[in-house]
Scaffold this motif. Structure first.
Motif, mmCIF file in Angstrom:
data_model
loop_
_atom_site.group_PDB
_atom_site.id
_atom_site.type_symbol
_atom_site.label_atom_id
_atom_site.label_comp_id
_atom_site.label_asym_id
_atom_site.label_seq_id
_atom_site.Cartn_x
_atom_site.Cartn_y
_atom_site.Cartn_z
ATOM 1 N N LYS A 165 59.703 30.704 61.565
ATOM 2 C CA LYS A 165 60.451 30.293 62.751
ATOM 3 C C LYS A 165 61.769 31.058 62.846
ATOM 4 O O LYS A 165 62.378 31.112 63.912
ATOM 5 N N CYS A 166 62.203 31.599 61.731
ATOM 6 C CA CYS A 166 63.381 32.472 61.732
ATOM 7 C C CYS A 166 62.880 33.868 62.113
ATOM 8 O O CYS A 166 62.483 34.665 61.262
ATOM 9 N N ASN A 167 62.855 34.176 63.428
ATOM 10 C CA ASN A 167 62.113 35.353 63.892
ATOM 11 C C ASN A 167 62.797 36.112 65.025
ATOM 12 O O ASN A 167 62.129 36.750 65.837
ATOM 13 N N LYS A 168 64.121 36.060 65.110
ATOM 14 C CA LYS A 168 64.791 36.770 66.200
ATOM 15 C C LYS A 168 64.584 38.278 66.090
ATOM 16 O O LYS A 168 64.464 38.986 67.084
ATOM 17 N N TYR A 169 64.555 38.797 64.859
ATOM 18 C CA TYR A 169 64.355 40.223 64.624
ATOM 19 C C TYR A 169 63.086 40.430 63.801
ATOM 20 O O TYR A 169 62.491 39.479 63.288
ATOM 21 N N SER A 170 62.711 41.671 63.672
ATOM 22 C CA SER A 170 61.588 42.028 62.806
ATOM 23 C C SER A 170 62.146 42.284 61.413
ATOM 24 O O SER A 170 62.831 43.282 61.174
ATOM 25 N N PHE A 171 61.868 41.369 60.503
ATOM 26 C CA PHE A 171 62.450 41.443 59.172
ATOM 27 C C PHE A 171 61.483 42.100 58.192
ATOM 28 O O PHE A 171 60.257 41.987 58.339
ATOM 29 N N PRO A 172 62.010 42.757 57.168
ATOM 30 C CA PRO A 172 61.137 43.326 56.132
ATOM 31 C C PRO A 172 60.357 42.229 55.418
ATOM 32 O O PRO A 172 60.807 41.083 55.318
ATOM 33 N N THR A 173 59.197 42.562 54.909
ATOM 34 C CA THR A 173 58.392 41.595 54.162
ATOM 35 C C THR A 173 59.150 41.139 52.918
ATOM 36 O O THR A 173 59.688 41.954 52.166
ATOM 37 N N GLY A 174 59.190 39.833 52.720
ATOM 38 C CA GLY A 174 59.865 39.293 51.543
ATOM 39 C C GLY A 174 61.378 39.367 51.600
ATOM 40 O O GLY A 174 62.046 39.307 50.556
ATOM 41 N N ALA A 175 61.938 39.486 52.805
ATOM 42 C CA ALA A 175 63.394 39.566 52.937
ATOM 43 C C ALA A 175 64.048 38.286 52.426
ATOM 44 O O ALA A 175 63.557 37.179 52.663
ATOM 45 N N THR A 176 65.147 38.431 51.710
ATOM 46 C CA THR A 176 65.900 37.276 51.207
ATOM 47 C C THR A 176 66.998 36.924 52.197
ATOM 48 O O THR A 176 67.769 37.791 52.622
ATOM 49 N N MET A 177 67.068 35.640 52.563
ATOM 50 C CA MET A 177 68.039 35.170 53.544
ATOM 51 C C MET A 177 68.773 33.952 53.004
ATOM 52 O O MET A 177 68.346 33.322 52.034
ATOM 53 N N ILE A 178 69.870 33.629 53.647
ATOM 54 C CA ILE A 178 70.609 32.418 53.304
ATOM 55 C C ILE A 178 69.880 31.222 53.903
ATOM 56 O O ILE A 178 69.484 31.233 55.072
ATOM 57 N N GLY A 179 69.669 30.185 53.111
ATOM 58 C CA GLY A 179 69.000 28.980 53.574
ATOM 59 C C GLY A 179 69.371 27.802 52.696
ATOM 60 O O GLY A 179 69.976 27.963 51.631
ATOM 61 N N GLY A 180 69.002 26.614 53.141
ATOM 62 C CA GLY A 180 69.331 25.431 52.345
ATOM 63 C C GLY A 180 70.834 25.235 52.259
ATOM 64 O O GLY A 180 71.553 25.419 53.232
ATOM 65 N N THR A 181 71.317 24.888 51.085
ATOM 66 C CA THR A 181 72.732 24.574 50.922
ATOM 67 C C THR A 181 73.372 25.394 49.813
ATOM 68 O O THR A 181 72.709 25.779 48.845
ATOM 69 N N SER A 182 74.652 25.661 49.985
ATOM 70 C CA SER A 182 75.425 26.349 48.945
ATOM 71 C C SER A 182 76.117 25.363 48.016
ATOM 72 O O SER A 182 76.810 25.776 47.083
#
Length: 321
Positions: A282-299
């Protein structure tokens, strides 16, 4: 007869002891309220105070054998003004252009990294070619499109108020956030995108390591077996230009996890995919590389507890030097 004599002796001793105890009590309670001159206090004057006065600490030391039970200090109401300054420049010291160099000024100056300063010039200047911004003053950043019909609902620069909606900003009093009026940035208004675009930054050779602070608590939902689906995500995209006017398309910039502290893959960061415990598609605004690491959840975790949940996320800009 013998028994009676013993009893009398005991009574006599008891009376004597009682009187003795009473006499001792009265003696302890007695005190002297006046001196021989009829005054209730005595004044000790030091005729030659220079022998006893310590002008540095203001204390008075009496010779051995003399005792003062109480003392008073009189403070004058007049004041003194002191005005003095020393000038250090390339000419007054005779050091010339070596004034700022600790190798020549006896260590008078101290630097975190001397190579970041013009220490061998007559004027001192920072030459680290770095970039720093903690948002204490307004910055020429551009926020994304209106959210729910209001431009101010996108990223905004603000301050926390009595620990709301977050305990504090990562640095200073001001920071950029998605919502300073509510704990729930989603507000149940459907899907939308928060965007914050910085001004352009020139990447100098050898100065390509960058970082930013992040305090995040992004939406996720439960999955079977104590797992989660991370449906909201955050990431960095960059545009590059060789002349400062012709800009290419936005490109996904991976996080430099070797220079990241407080969060890591599986703890405040997750890979994008279709399995549980991943950033969902659902996080799909751009075409991301396979297995891209993103910020999610909580810090918020044990590693960031001492900094109110703020983590430091590293970026590697070496390919844009």
């Amino acid at each position: 007869m013998t028994s009676e004599s013993i009893n009398r002796t005991k009574r006599t001793m008891a009376i004597v002891l009682t009187m003795l105890m009473l006499t001792m009590g009265l003696s302890q309670a007695a005190s002297v309220s006046t001196y021989s001159n009829g005054q209730s206090q005595a004044i000790v004057e030091l005729d030659d105070s220079s022998n006893y006065l310590d002008s540095t600490s203001g204390s008075i030391l009496l010779p051995e054998g003399e005792t003062v039970n109480a003392a008073a200090m009189v403070v004058g109401t007049q004041y003194l003004e002191y005005d003095n300054y020393d000038r250090y420049d390339a000419h007054s010291t005779g050091l010339g252009s070596y004034l700022w160099d600790p190798q020549y000024n006896g260590g008078f100056t101290l630097y975190s990294t001397s190579n970041d300063f013009s220490v061998q010039d007559e004027t001192l200047a920072l030459q680290s070619l770095g970039y720093n911004q903690d948002f204490e003053s307004p910055v020429p950043f551009t926020v994304g499109p209106a959210v729910n019909g209001f431009q101010e609902n996108n990223w905004e620069r603000g301050m926390t108020e009595s620990g709301f909606p977050i305990p504090k900003c990562g640095s200073g009093d001001w920071c950029y956030g998605t919502d300073f009026d509510s704990m729930n940035y989603r507000n149940e208004i459907g899907s939308y995108t928060y965007e914050l675009t910085t001004d352009s930054i020139y990447v100098w050779g050898g100065k390509s390591q960058a970082s930013f602070q992040s305090m995040h608590n992004l939406y996720y939902r439960n999955a079977p077996s104590s797992s989660f689906y991370y449906e909201d995500c955050a990431y960095v995209m960059v545009q590059s230009s060789t002349d400062g006017s012709s800009w290419g398309a936005f490109e996904f910039l991976p996080f430099d996890q070797s220079n990241t502290t407080g969060v890591s893959n599986g703890n405040g960061m997750y890979t994008r995919g279709t399995s549980v415990n991943q950033i969902t598609t659902k996080c799909n605004k751009y075409s991301f590389p396979t297995g891209a690491t993103m910020i999610g959840g909580t810090s918020n975790n044990s590693q960031t507890a001492s900094n109110a949940g703020w983590a430091t996320v590293g970026l590697d800009l070496s390919s844009y030097e």
